[in-house]
Motif scaffolding. Structure first.
Motif, PDB file in Angstrom:
ATOM      1  N   LYS A 217       0.846  -1.195   0.000  1.00  0.00           N
ATOM      2  CA  LYS A 217       0.000   0.000   0.000  1.00  0.00           C
ATOM      3  C   LYS A 217       0.882   1.245   0.000  1.00  0.00           C
ATOM      4  O   LYS A 217       1.871   1.304   0.724  1.00  0.00           O
ATOM      5  CB  LYS A 217      -0.904   0.023   1.232  1.00  0.00           C
ATOM      6  CG  LYS A 217      -1.960  -1.062   1.267  1.00  0.00           C
ATOM      7  CD  LYS A 217      -2.804  -0.920   2.508  1.00  0.00           C
ATOM      8  CE  LYS A 217      -3.887  -1.990   2.581  1.00  0.00           C
ATOM      9  NZ  LYS A 217      -4.713  -1.848   3.810  1.00  0.00           N
ATOM     10  N   GLY A 218       0.489   2.195  -0.795  1.00  0.00           N
ATOM     11  CA  GLY A 218       1.256   3.440  -0.857  1.00  0.00           C
ATOM     12  C   GLY A 218       0.870   4.230  -2.077  1.00  0.00           C
ATOM     13  O   GLY A 218      -0.265   4.145  -2.560  1.00  0.00           O
ATOM     14  N   ILE A 219       1.810   5.013  -2.594  1.00  0.00           N
ATOM     15  CA  ILE A 219       1.572   5.796  -3.801  1.00  0.00           C
ATOM     16  C   ILE A 219       1.889   4.910  -4.995  1.00  0.00           C
ATOM     17  O   ILE A 219       3.035   4.508  -5.195  1.00  0.00           O
ATOM     18  CB  ILE A 219       2.445   7.068  -3.806  1.00  0.00           C
ATOM     19  CG1 ILE A 219       2.131   7.920  -2.561  1.00  0.00           C
ATOM     20  CG2 ILE A 219       2.217   7.874  -5.070  1.00  0.00           C
ATOM     21  CD1 ILE A 219       3.035   9.131  -2.411  1.00  0.00           C
ATOM     22  N   ILE A 220       0.862   4.590  -5.779  1.00  0.00           N
ATOM     23  CA  ILE A 220       1.053   3.673  -6.894  1.00  0.00           C
ATOM     24  C   ILE A 220       1.314   4.407  -8.205  1.00  0.00           C
ATOM     25  O   ILE A 220       1.767   3.804  -9.175  1.00  0.00           O
ATOM     26  CB  ILE A 220      -0.159   2.741  -7.044  1.00  0.00           C
ATOM     27  CG1 ILE A 220      -1.441   3.546  -7.285  1.00  0.00           C
ATOM     28  CG2 ILE A 220      -0.305   1.882  -5.806  1.00  0.00           C
ATOM     29  CD1 ILE A 220      -2.666   2.667  -7.548  1.00  0.00           C
ATOM     30  N   HIS A 221       1.023   5.710  -8.244  1.00  0.00           N
ATOM     31  CA  HIS A 221       1.295   6.489  -9.458  1.00  0.00           C
ATOM     32  C   HIS A 221       1.640   7.920  -9.077  1.00  0.00           C
ATOM     33  O   HIS A 221       0.835   8.575  -8.434  1.00  0.00           O
ATOM     34  CB  HIS A 221       0.078   6.487 -10.378  1.00  0.00           C
ATOM     35  CG  HIS A 221       0.318   7.162 -11.704  1.00  0.00           C
ATOM     36  ND1 HIS A 221       1.339   6.806 -12.542  1.00  0.00           N
ATOM     37  CD2 HIS A 221      -0.334   8.197 -12.304  1.00  0.00           C
ATOM     38  CE1 HIS A 221       1.303   7.572 -13.618  1.00  0.00           C
ATOM     39  NE2 HIS A 221       0.302   8.420 -13.502  1.00  0.00           N
ATOM     40  N   PRO A 222       2.885   8.349  -9.402  1.00  0.00           N
ATOM     41  CA  PRO A 222       3.955   7.621 -10.092  1.00  0.00           C
ATOM     42  C   PRO A 222       4.497   6.480  -9.218  1.00  0.00           C
ATOM     43  O   PRO A 222       4.483   6.571  -7.988  1.00  0.00           O
ATOM     44  CB  PRO A 222       5.021   8.692 -10.315  1.00  0.00           C
ATOM     45  CG  PRO A 222       4.383  10.003 -10.051  1.00  0.00           C
ATOM     46  CD  PRO A 222       3.285   9.744  -9.078  1.00  0.00           C
ATOM     47  N   SER A 223       4.974   5.438  -9.872  1.00  0.00           N
ATOM     48  CA  SER A 223       5.421   4.260  -9.144  1.00  0.00           C
ATOM     49  C   SER A 223       6.812   4.425  -8.551  1.00  0.00           C
ATOM     50  O   SER A 223       7.233   3.596  -7.755  1.00  0.00           O
ATOM     51  CB  SER A 223       5.399   3.041 -10.078  1.00  0.00           C
ATOM     52  OG  SER A 223       6.257   3.255 -11.196  1.00  0.00           O
ATOM     53  N   LYS A 224       7.525   5.484  -8.948  1.00  0.00           N
ATOM     54  CA  LYS A 224       8.872   5.692  -8.418  1.00  0.00           C
ATOM     55  C   LYS A 224       9.174   7.173  -8.340  1.00  0.00           C
ATOM     56  O   LYS A 224       8.507   8.003  -8.974  1.00  0.00           O
ATOM     57  CB  LYS A 224       9.912   4.996  -9.300  1.00  0.00           C
ATOM     58  CG  LYS A 224       9.942   5.511 -10.729  1.00  0.00           C
ATOM     59  CD  LYS A 224      10.986   4.790 -11.553  1.00  0.00           C
ATOM     60  CE  LYS A 224      11.032   5.330 -12.989  1.00  0.00           C
ATOM     61  NZ  LYS A 224      12.062   4.640 -13.797  1.00  0.00           N
ATOM     62  N   ASP A 225      10.185   7.515  -7.531  1.00  0.00           N
ATOM     63  CA  ASP A 225      10.613   8.903  -7.401  1.00  0.00           C
ATOM     64  C   ASP A 225      11.275   9.389  -8.684  1.00  0.00           C
ATOM     65  O   ASP A 225      11.803   8.598  -9.474  1.00  0.00           O
ATOM     66  CB  ASP A 225      11.597   9.050  -6.233  1.00  0.00           C
ATOM     67  CG  ASP A 225      10.881   9.429  -4.939  1.00  0.00           C
ATOM     68  OD1 ASP A 225       9.758   9.949  -5.017  1.00  0.00           O
ATOM     69  OD2 ASP A 225      11.445   9.187  -3.866  1.00  0.00           O
TER      70      ASP A 225
END
Length: 481
Positions: A217-225
């Protein structure tokens, strides 16, 4: 019972033609295991069959009389987990089925089949393989532990991890007394760890697989920094910040970061066209923001953040702004130069200029295409006017585009200049004719107004007529003389 068991082993030992086989097999926990036991001899005698587990005693036994015996530890709520199908006995197949195998079912099993003076013995080493996850649903940034267990563990076995059917190489760890470093994956939970984890164990030419699912669970979009978002000057753009659908983040915050010393970004001012997330038009897990009109100065890094289960999650992204720089057109040479400029070109691999053409119905079509960051039109003709789009490409396809309109100006083309010179003569002639007509109309209007003013005074009109008549009379008399 013990006496009967002892007599069976004594008879088996004294009998001739004992055949022994050893088989290795892997079975995933929770599935069905079929332990093979086949006899090649065809005898009309009813066989005596016994399945035995090392250090656990009899698993299942069938007497020649047809009576069957099950070990007490192989039933669950009155339901037996083991069976040996009678329908296969005539084919010499005495394989044992174990349903819903467990970790403790692993071990060495022996099958003995006695048919008159023939004894067949099969040894099966059953290894139960299982993948366990410390927390099947993890929060972004927390430690997650994925372990591959095999009971009994085979020495010198190879272990390979697969994530969503692609190889995954765990981070190296310090070896322990028993080299199980390959069987354990310890990572920080991120979206890239989400999916189906499969442990593949190889030993003596045999291969076993077991899988387990992991959700982060978390920020799925954007998937990376540091993901890049591309936009053209003057357009609207969405800065994505989407959390997992099952969670609602608290205290969401958007910031624009500005460079600082020691490479640590600090918050700056958001652009004037920044539009925060709208609770009425977006799902509660979508905290994406918008810029209604992008300026070139709006480029840079942005950060969104929110709290899930007491943990603050952040995601950084970079807005890359594109614009077209237009050189001052030359009236002498009729040339125009367009340059596609981006605030960050680190991901750009190629540029492409596309002439967009519209017909009378407004239907869009693509005209000529040219490669390169700069578009040089040495002689701009009527066919070159309209919309030109600069598309910029990255490693995986189109990153974005920006458009520019070219307006045709007199003197930019020799053909157009010649056409203009012919038209100019016609326009001058028409203008002179129109001027003469206007002068005639003006004179007629003045005469009309003068007569109109005279007719307003009858006495003056009589005097004018009398004077006019006398003048005419004198003229006639002078002619007669």
């Amino acid at each position: 019972m013990l006496l009967e068991y002892f007599i069976f082993w004594v008879i088996s030992f004294l009998m001739k033609g004992v055949q022994c086989k050893e088989i290795e097999m892997f079975v995933e926990a929770g599935s069905q295991a079929v332990l093979p036991c086949k006899s090649s001899s065809s005898s009309s005698y009813v066989p005596f069959i016994i399945w035995h587990k090392e250090n656990k005693g009899t698993v299942w036994r069938k007497e020649r009389t047809g009576l069957q015996y099950w070990g007490s530890s192989w039933s669950t709520k009155g339901t037996q987990r083991i069976r040996c199908p009678h329908s296969q006995f005539e084919k010499g197949d005495f394989s044992l089925q174990i349903n819903n195998v467990r970790k403790e079912d692993g071990g060495t099993y022996t099958c003995r089949v006695v048919q008159r003076d023939q004894v067949n013995e099969n040894k099966v080493i059953l290894r139960i393989i299982e993948v366990s996850v410390s927390s099947p649903v993890s929060i972004w940034g927390k430690d997650v532990l994925i372990t591959c267990n095999v009971n009994p563990w085979p020495q010198e076995a190879s272990v390979q991890w697969m994530l969503n059917n692609s190889p995954f190489v765990p981070k190296p760890k310090i070896p322990s007394d028993r080299d199980t470093t390959q069987s354990v994956v310890r990572e920080k939970a991120t979206v890239r760890l989400t999916g189906n984890w499969t442990c593949v164990v190889g030993y003596k030419g045999k291969e076993g697989r077991a899988s387990a699912a992991l959700t982060v669970k978390g920020i799925i979009h954007p998937s990376k920094d540091s993901a890049k978002v591309y936009a053209a000057v003057g357009s609207a753009v969405t800065l994505p910040c989407v959390f997992s659908p099952s969670v609602i983040p608290s205290n969401p915050v958007w910031e624009k970061l500005k460079p600082a010393y020691l490479f640590k970004p600090v918050p700056g001012h958001l652009p004037a066209s920044f539009s925060p997330p709208s609770p009425s038009s977006q799902p509660p897990f979508d905290k994406s923001a918008n810029l209604t009109e992008v300026g070139f100065e709006d480029e840079g890094k942005y950060r969104c953040s929110g709290t899930i289960e007491g943990q603050r999650l952040t995601r950084n992204m970079q807005l890359v702004v594109a614009k077209i720089e237009n050189s001052i057109p030359s009236k002498k040479t009729g040339s125009v130069t367009l340059t596609c400029r981006l605030s960050d070109t680190s991901e750009v691999t190629d540029y492409e200029w596309v002439h967009v053409v519209y017909d009378l119905n407004g239907t869009q079509s693509v005209g000529s295409i040219q490669k390169g960051k700069t578009l040089d039109l040495s002689t701009v003709s009527e066919d070159d006017q309209g919309e030109w789009a600069c598309r910029f490409y990255g490693k995986y396809g189109v990153l974005g585009n920006v458009t520019h309109h070219i307006k045709l100006m007199s003197g930019l083309s020799g053909e157009q200049s010649l056409r203009v010179s012919h038209n100019t003569a016609a326009v001058v002639g028409l203008s002179l004719l129109l001027l003469v007509l206007l002068l005639i109309l003006a004179q007629m209007y003045k005469n009309h107004q003068r007569r109109k003013r005279i007719f307003q005074y009858p006495a003056l009109e009589t005097i004018v007529h009398t004077v006019s008549n006398e003048r005419e009379e004198r003229e006639r008399n002078r002619v007669k003389e």
